[in-house]
Design a protein around this motif. Structure first.
Motif, mmCIF file in Angstrom:
data_model
loop_
_atom_site.group_PDB
_atom_site.id
_atom_site.type_symbol
_atom_site.label_atom_id
_atom_site.label_comp_id
_atom_site.label_asym_id
_atom_site.label_seq_id
_atom_site.Cartn_x
_atom_site.Cartn_y
_atom_site.Cartn_z
ATOM 1 N N GLY A 93 0.510 -1.556 0.150
ATOM 2 C CA GLY A 93 -0.349 0.183 -0.538
ATOM 3 C C GLY A 93 0.833 1.140 0.414
ATOM 4 O O GLY A 93 0.620 2.364 -0.438
ATOM 5 N N LYS A 98 4.808 0.682 -4.536
ATOM 6 C CA LYS A 98 4.150 1.030 -5.597
ATOM 7 C C LYS A 98 4.982 1.268 -7.308
ATOM 8 O O LYS A 98 4.569 0.737 -8.104
ATOM 9 C CB LYS A 98 2.719 1.987 -5.479
ATOM 10 C CG LYS A 98 1.945 1.562 -6.728
ATOM 11 C CD LYS A 98 0.639 2.576 -6.804
ATOM 12 C CE LYS A 98 -0.301 2.878 -8.025
ATOM 13 N NZ LYS A 98 0.602 3.642 -9.020
ATOM 14 N N GLU A 102 5.928 -0.857 -10.561
ATOM 15 C CA GLU A 102 6.183 0.310 -11.511
ATOM 16 C C GLU A 102 7.210 -0.064 -12.401
ATOM 17 O O GLU A 102 6.990 -0.175 -13.384
ATOM 18 C CB GLU A 102 5.493 1.420 -11.439
ATOM 19 C CG GLU A 102 3.807 1.230 -10.636
ATOM 20 C CD GLU A 102 2.857 2.853 -10.491
ATOM 21 O OE1 GLU A 102 4.091 3.857 -10.700
ATOM 22 O OE2 GLU A 102 1.642 3.125 -10.955
ATOM 23 N N LYS A 138 1.573 -3.299 -5.811
ATOM 24 C CA LYS A 138 0.982 -3.259 -7.541
ATOM 25 C C LYS A 138 -0.339 -1.642 -6.300
ATOM 26 O O LYS A 138 -0.047 -0.661 -7.515
ATOM 27 C CB LYS A 138 0.560 -3.536 -8.371
ATOM 28 C CG LYS A 138 -1.064 -3.803 -8.302
ATOM 29 C CD LYS A 138 -1.651 -5.158 -9.171
ATOM 30 C CE LYS A 138 -2.928 -5.845 -9.238
ATOM 31 N NZ LYS A 138 -3.739 -4.932 -9.052
ATOM 32 N N ASP A 139 -0.489 -1.440 -5.712
ATOM 33 C CA ASP A 139 -1.701 -0.713 -5.823
ATOM 34 C C ASP A 139 -0.899 0.191 -4.865
ATOM 35 O O ASP A 139 -0.938 -0.771 -3.643
ATOM 36 C CB ASP A 139 -3.081 -0.888 -4.818
ATOM 37 C CG ASP A 139 -3.715 -1.585 -6.091
ATOM 38 O OD1 ASP A 139 -3.695 -1.205 -7.611
ATOM 39 O OD2 ASP A 139 -4.105 -2.874 -5.908
ATOM 40 N N SER A 140 -1.439 1.705 -4.001
ATOM 41 C CA SER A 140 -1.018 2.400 -2.972
ATOM 42 C C SER A 140 -2.884 2.397 -2.118
ATOM 43 O O SER A 140 -3.362 2.979 -2.950
ATOM 44 C CB SER A 140 0.014 3.867 -3.119
ATOM 45 O OG SER A 140 -1.109 4.507 -4.197
#
Length: 376
Positions: A93, A98, A102, A138-140
């Protein structure tokens, strides 16, 4: 070939893990508050030929933006280098993680548990994390206040546990204390320095596999059976943070080895039929030596504890153990947090460090002075 950047706290486990895999270590950087961005900017050509780069984010003073810029330089020049990020102060998160994800950096370790760190580092070097392994980054999510554990440096802590007589509960309590340290995230070895054969019985009861070095693993703790001096030396060469030595009954023959331990816990009894054995201990050592013992009394009612403290006189390091019915499942060793306060992690509410806040935190730490790590 592997290059790594770490600080005093995690150096031992990172170095020994990489070395145990027969990886060639090139130019290790071990220093608290490193400027990783500056090093990469000025020395990026030195990374040519490297297979892995391990970066311990607890050891650098750079902002998240500077770290990402350094990773970008590495990826641009040497896309074949596997970057392994160790970031125990960040969790899934985190916007920083993240962005790492990416950039295609999948080998991310966020535990502060020494044993899990070792296992995940081996996995990252040997195989490498997959997209699926790293997808949790991958998500924040928005920043929030969290409890941060500040781990103090533990190079090696040798703790001896002995009893005033046979069957007083030395092995039982040694297992509970090992569980206590394991739950705090430390790598723990439990070493049988007596001829009772109890560890072999435990191994058979749980049907555990014995490894070549003469140990088996149970609940994340390595048990070494019937250890002689040669085996103890071998245990000390492994990256354990805490080594618990089960001496069984304390005698003239084993008291010198017991007293070489950094911490000495004596399991004692105070019931009428146990007092003769307890009193037998006092002539074995001088008053100054006894003052360094931690006396742990078994099965003492609360109403009698004050009388025992009075009876111990100036030997005031006295504690009273509660009974643990399931030693392999419980970790509540009485007063352990007080007895071992100097090596346990502290807790404090902090914001996740990003940008300028991270620099301010490091400046404040430098102003207060660094903690002094302790060794055997």
């Amino acid at each position: 070939m592997t290059i790594y950047f770490t600080g005093s706290t995690f150096n031992q486990v990172i170095h020994d893990t990489i070395e145990s895999m027969d990886e060639m270590i090139v130019d290790p950087h071990v220093e608290d508050h490193q400027d990783f961005y500056k090093y990469i900017k000025q020395n990026i050509a030195s990374l040519q030929g490297m297979d892995q780069l391990v970066i311990d984010c607890t050891a650098v003073l750079n902002t998240d933006e500077e770290l990402l810029a350094a990773f970008e330089m590495i990826r641009t020049m040497y896309d074949g280098i596997r970057i392994i990020i160790f970031a125990p102060d960040y969790k899934p998160g985190s916007p920083f993680l993240k962005k790492c994800f990416e950039m295609g950096i999948l080998n991310i370790i966020t535990t502060d548990d020494y044993k899990i760190l070792q296992d995940e580092l081996v996995y990252c070097i040997k195989k490498g994390m997959s997209y699926r392994d790293a997808a949790k980054y991958k998500d924040s999510v928005p920043e929030k206040i969290s409890v941060k554990h500040t781990r103090k440096t533990v190079m090696k802590r040798m703790i001896g546990i002995a009893g005033t007589c046979e069957n007083i509960g030395v092995t039982h309590n040694a297992i509970v204390l090992a569980n206590f340290f394991r739950q705090k995230g430390y790598m723990v070895a439990l070493v049988e320095k007596n001829n009772s054969g109890a560890f072999e019985t435990i191994c058979s009861a749980f049907d555990e596999k014995t490894y070549e070095d003469g140990y088996y693993a149970l609940n994340g703790i390595d048990y070494y059976t019937d250890a002689n001096d040669e085996k103890i030396q071998m245990v000390q060469e492994h990256p354990y943070n805490v080594i618990l030595m089960d001496f069984g009954c304390l005698t003239e023959e084993n008291k010198d080895a017991f007293e070489r331990c950094e911490d000495r816990l004596l399991i004692a009894g105070a019931r009428p039929w146990e007092m003769e054995d307890t009193n037998r201990i006092f002539p074995l050592a001088s008053r100054d030596v006894l003052a360094k013992y931690v006396f742990c009394f078994n099965f003492v009612p609360t109403s009698e504890q004050e009388a025992i403290r009075d009876g111990m006189g100036t030997l005031d390091n006295v504690h009273f153990l509660t009974y643990t019915e399931r030693p392999f499942e419980q970790a509540d060793f009485s007063d352990a947090a007080h007895i071992f306060a100097e090596i346990l992690p502290e807790e404090a509410e902090v914001n996740e460090k990003t940008g300028i806040l991270k620099k301010l935190l490091h400046k404040r730490q430098e102003g207060e002075g660094n903690r002094v790590p302790f060794k055997m």
